[in-house]
Design a protein around this motif. Structure first.
Motif, PDB file in Angstrom:
ATOM      1  N   ARG A  34      -7.273 -10.118  -9.432  1.00 46.16           N
ATOM      2  CA  ARG A  34      -7.560  -8.833  -8.798  1.00 46.16           C
ATOM      3  C   ARG A  34      -6.777  -7.739  -9.508  1.00 46.16           C
ATOM      4  O   ARG A  34      -5.822  -8.016 -10.235  1.00 46.16           O
ATOM      5  CB  ARG A  34      -7.198  -8.847  -7.316  1.00 46.16           C
ATOM      6  CG  ARG A  34      -5.720  -9.040  -7.042  1.00 46.16           C
ATOM      7  CD  ARG A  34      -5.441  -8.978  -5.541  1.00 46.16           C
ATOM      8  NE  ARG A  34      -4.027  -9.153  -5.266  1.00 46.16           N
ATOM      9  CZ  ARG A  34      -3.496  -9.107  -4.052  1.00 46.16           C
ATOM     10  NH1 ARG A  34      -4.291  -8.916  -3.007  1.00 46.16           N
ATOM     11  NH2 ARG A  34      -2.197  -9.262  -3.870  1.00 46.16           N
ATOM     12  N   SER A  36      -4.212  -5.069 -10.525  1.00 49.09           N
ATOM     13  CA  SER A  36      -2.791  -4.909 -10.213  1.00 49.09           C
ATOM     14  C   SER A  36      -2.556  -3.538  -9.583  1.00 49.09           C
ATOM     15  O   SER A  36      -3.193  -2.542  -9.961  1.00 49.09           O
ATOM     16  CB  SER A  36      -1.951  -5.058 -11.483  1.00 49.09           C
ATOM     17  OG  SER A  36      -2.304  -4.065 -12.432  1.00 49.09           O
ATOM     18  N   LEU A  37      -1.651  -3.489  -8.629  1.00 42.67           N
ATOM     19  CA  LEU A  37      -1.369  -2.267  -7.895  1.00 42.67           C
ATOM     20  C   LEU A  37       0.096  -1.902  -8.046  1.00 42.67           C
ATOM     21  O   LEU A  37       0.964  -2.778  -8.084  1.00 42.67           O
ATOM     22  CB  LEU A  37      -1.705  -2.437  -6.408  1.00 42.67           C
ATOM     23  CG  LEU A  37      -3.155  -2.722  -6.041  1.00 42.67           C
ATOM     24  CD1 LEU A  37      -3.275  -2.985  -4.545  1.00 42.67           C
ATOM     25  CD2 LEU A  37      -4.057  -1.561  -6.433  1.00 42.67           C
ATOM     26  N   THR A  38       0.360  -0.595  -8.104  1.00 42.14           N
ATOM     27  CA  THR A  38       1.739  -0.139  -8.049  1.00 42.14           C
ATOM     28  C   THR A  38       2.243  -0.265  -6.619  1.00 42.14           C
ATOM     29  O   THR A  38       1.480  -0.551  -5.681  1.00 42.14           O
ATOM     30  CB  THR A  38       1.845   1.317  -8.506  1.00 42.14           C
ATOM     31  OG1 THR A  38       1.094   2.146  -7.606  1.00 42.14           O
ATOM     32  CG2 THR A  38       1.291   1.481  -9.917  1.00 42.14           C
ATOM     33  N   TYR A  39       3.536  -0.050  -6.460  1.00 40.25           N
ATOM     34  CA  TYR A  39       4.120  -0.189  -5.120  1.00 40.25           C
ATOM     35  C   TYR A  39       3.480   0.776  -4.126  1.00 40.25           C
ATOM     36  O   TYR A  39       3.079   0.387  -3.025  1.00 40.25           O
ATOM     37  CB  TYR A  39       5.628   0.050  -5.198  1.00 40.25           C
ATOM     38  CG  TYR A  39       6.307   0.091  -3.843  1.00 40.25           C
ATOM     39  CD1 TYR A  39       6.487  -1.073  -3.103  1.00 40.25           C
ATOM     40  CD2 TYR A  39       6.745   1.297  -3.313  1.00 40.25           C
ATOM     41  CE1 TYR A  39       7.102  -1.039  -1.861  1.00 40.25           C
ATOM     42  CE2 TYR A  39       7.364   1.336  -2.077  1.00 40.25           C
ATOM     43  CZ  TYR A  39       7.544   0.168  -1.351  1.00 40.25           C
ATOM     44  OH  TYR A  39       8.146   0.217  -0.119  1.00 40.25           O
ATOM     45  N   ASP A  42      -0.104  -0.031  -3.274  1.00 42.15           N
ATOM     46  CA  ASP A  42      -0.187  -1.133  -2.317  1.00 42.15           C
ATOM     47  C   ASP A  42       0.183  -0.656  -0.916  1.00 42.15           C
ATOM     48  O   ASP A  42      -0.402  -1.099   0.078  1.00 42.15           O
ATOM     49  CB  ASP A  42       0.741  -2.265  -2.753  1.00 42.15           C
ATOM     50  CG  ASP A  42       0.622  -3.480  -1.841  1.00 42.15           C
ATOM     51  OD1 ASP A  42      -0.463  -4.081  -1.799  1.00 42.15           O
ATOM     52  OD2 ASP A  42       1.619  -3.805  -1.173  1.00 42.15           O
ATOM     53  N   ARG A  45      -2.828   1.040   0.400  1.00 40.31           N
ATOM     54  CA  ARG A  45      -3.850   0.056   0.761  1.00 40.31           C
ATOM     55  C   ARG A  45      -3.573  -0.541   2.127  1.00 40.31           C
ATOM     56  O   ARG A  45      -4.487  -0.684   2.953  1.00 40.31           O
ATOM     57  CB  ARG A  45      -3.884  -1.052  -0.296  1.00 40.31           C
ATOM     58  CG  ARG A  45      -4.890  -2.177  -0.008  1.00 40.31           C
ATOM     59  CD  ARG A  45      -4.773  -3.286  -1.021  1.00 40.31           C
ATOM     60  NE  ARG A  45      -3.469  -3.944  -0.955  1.00 40.31           N
ATOM     61  CZ  ARG A  45      -3.161  -4.897  -0.080  1.00 40.31           C
ATOM     62  NH1 ARG A  45      -4.061  -5.326   0.799  1.00 40.31           N
ATOM     63  NH2 ARG A  45      -1.973  -5.455  -0.091  1.00 40.31           N
ATOM     64  N   ARG A  46      -2.323  -0.895   2.386  1.00 36.11           N
ATOM     65  CA  ARG A  46      -1.984  -1.491   3.677  1.00 36.11           C
ATOM     66  C   ARG A  46      -1.988  -0.445   4.790  1.00 36.11           C
ATOM     67  O   ARG A  46      -2.317  -0.751   5.934  1.00 36.11           O
ATOM     68  CB  ARG A  46      -0.608  -2.162   3.586  1.00 36.11           C
ATOM     69  CG  ARG A  46      -0.636  -3.470   2.799  1.00 36.11           C
ATOM     70  CD  ARG A  46       0.691  -4.179   2.885  1.00 36.11           C
ATOM     71  NE  ARG A  46       1.681  -3.551   2.026  1.00 36.11           N
ATOM     72  CZ  ARG A  46       2.993  -3.776   2.112  1.00 36.11           C
ATOM     73  NH1 ARG A  46       3.451  -4.574   3.047  1.00 36.11           N
ATOM     74  NH2 ARG A  46       3.832  -3.192   1.285  1.00 36.11           N
ATOM     75  N   ARG A 314       3.551  -7.996   3.257  1.00 34.53           N
ATOM     76  CA  ARG A 314       2.655  -7.828   2.122  1.00 34.53           C
ATOM     77  C   ARG A 314       1.812  -9.091   1.934  1.00 34.53           C
ATOM     78  O   ARG A 314       2.329 -10.197   1.999  1.00 34.53           O
ATOM     79  CB  ARG A 314       3.447  -7.544   0.852  1.00 34.53           C
ATOM     80  CG  ARG A 314       2.559  -7.239  -0.367  1.00 34.53           C
ATOM     81  CD  ARG A 314       3.394  -6.842  -1.549  1.00 34.53           C
ATOM     82  NE  ARG A 314       2.553  -6.471  -2.688  1.00 34.53           N
ATOM     83  CZ  ARG A 314       3.021  -6.056  -3.851  1.00 34.53           C
ATOM     84  NH1 ARG A 314       4.321  -5.947  -4.022  1.00 34.53           N
ATOM     85  NH2 ARG A 314       2.201  -5.752  -4.832  1.00 34.53           N
TER      86      ARG A 314
END
Length: 315
Positions: A34, A36-39, A42, A45-46, A314
Motif C-alpha cells: 500500500r 506509504s504515508l507520512t506521520y 496517517d 487518515r485516522r 495505529r
C-alpha cells in the motif's frame, strides 16, 4: 556405472519450463502492498475515519462561517438602537428577535461570538507558548532550573483565579487585553507540567544525545527535537483548552467582569438574556446554543485527535 550416472546428472538441468506457477498471477514480492504515508498523513487518515470528529470539524466550520458572514447577510448594525423594535420575537426580519433596546439579536450573537472565540484562541496561544517553552526547558535542563520553574508553577497555580481577574480588572480596566492577560496568567501552568513530563521521557533518546554531542544549543534541541515529539499531546491539550477559555470568558461576562459595553460577547448576551428569561426566553436560548455547539465541536475534535495521534491505535 558411476561414470554414466555422473554424465546423466550433468546433462540434467533445472529450467523454468519444468515448473508451473500456481496462484501467483499478477503478484510480485517486490511491490509495495500500500502507499506509504507520512506521520501527519496517517494522522489525517485516522482522524477522518472518526465520524464524530468529522462532525465536530464541520460543525465548528459552520459556526465560524456563520459568525463572520451573519452580519453581512442580515445587513444590520449590532449597536443600532430602536426603542420601537424592542423585545420582538424571532421573525423573518429579525431571525433571533431583538433585545430590550431594540437591537438585532442575530447580529449581536455573531459579533459576540467573534470576540468569544478570539479571546479563547489568544489565551490558548499564550498558554501554549509560555507553557511549552518553560516545560521543555525544565525537563531538559533539570537540576536548579527545573526546581525554580516548578516552584514558580506551584506558586502561580495556587493563586485564586477569580480574585486575580477582579484585581486586574480594577487595575488595568475592563478591556480585551486585560481579560486575556488575566485568564492566561495561570493557564500555562498545566501545560508546562505536561510538557515537562513528556520531555523527561524522551530527552535520553539517542537523537537528543546525538544533537548534544554535535554541539547543538539548548534552543535548537528544544525547537527541533523535543517540542515536535510532544506536539501530539500538546495539540490535544490545545483543542480542549479553547472551549475552556470560551466558557471562562462567558462566565466572567455573565458576572460582569468580561468585555466592556458597547462591545459584547456570548457571556454578556447570556447575562442580559437571563434577566428576560421568564418573558423572552429566546434572548437567552440563542447565545447559549452557540456556546454549546462551539464547545461540543472542540471536544469532538479533541477526542478525534487524541485517537489519531495515539501510536498504539495505529493500524
Amino acid at each position: 556405472m558411476e561414470e554414466n550416472v555422473k554424465m546423466n546428472m550433468e546433462d540434467f538441468s533445472l529450467t523454468d519450463d519444468l515448473f508451473v506457477r500456481v496462484g501467483t498471477e499478477g503478484l510480485s514480492g517486490e511491490e509495495i502492498g500500500r502507499k506509504s504515508l507520512t506521520y501527519w498523513a496517517d494522522v489525517w487518515r485516522r482522524f477522518r475515519s472518526n465520524k464524530l470528529a468529522l462532525l465536530g470539524m464541520f460543525l465548528l466550520i459552520g459556526v465560524v462561517v456563520l459568525l463572520f458572514t451573519g452580519p453581512l447577510i442580515s445587513g444590520k448594525d449590532y449597536q443600532f438602537i430602536d426603542a420601537s423594535l424592542k423585545n420582538i420575537s424571532p421573525c423573518a426580519e429579525h431571525w433571533f428577535g431583538t433585545d430590550d433596546m431594540g437591537r438585532d439579536l442575530f447580529t449581536r450573537v455573531c459579533v459576540g461570538g467573534r470576540i468569544s472565540i478570539y479571546i479563547g484562541l489568544c489565551c490558548t496561544l499564550v498558554m501554549f507558548v509560555i507553557g511549552a517553552l518553560l516545560g521543555a526547558l525544565a525537563g531538559l535542563k533539570g537540576g536548579l532550573v527545573d526546581d525554580v520553574i516548578m516552584r514558580i508553577c506551584e506558586f502561580i497555580g495556587n493563586l485564586p483565579y477569580l480574585i486575580i481577574v477582579v484585581i486586574l480588572s480594577m487595575v488595568m480596566g475592563r478591556s480585551l487585553f486585560s481579560l486575556v492577560f488575566a485568564m492566561s496568567l495561570t493557564a500555562w501552568v498545566g501545560t508546562a507540567r505536561m510538557v515537562r513530563g513528556q520531555i523527561l521521557q524522551i530527552k535520553e533518546q539517542d537523537y537528543v544525545q546525538a544533537a548534544k554531542a554535535l554541539g547543538a544549543d539548548t534552543g535548537r534541541i528544544i525547537m527541533k527535537h523535543l517540542l515536535p515529539n510532544t506536539l501530539g499531546i500538546i495539540m490535544v491539550d490545545i483543542t480542549m483548552s479553547v472551549p475552556g477559555f470560551i466558557f471562562s470568558e462567558a462566565f466572567l461576562s455573565y458576572i460582569g467582569l468580561g468585555v466592556k459595553p458597547p462591545e459584547t460577547s456570548w457571556g454578556a448576551l447570556a447575562s442580559a438574556g437571563q434577566q428576560q428569561l421568564m418573558f423572552y426566553p429566546y434572548q437567552l436560548f440563542f447565545p447559549c446554543l452557540l456556546i454549546v455547539l462551539t464547545i461540543l465541536s472542540f471536544h469532538l475534535i479533541g477526542d478525534g485527535l487524541s485517537d489519531a495521534l495515539d501510536p498504539k491505535l495505529r493500524q
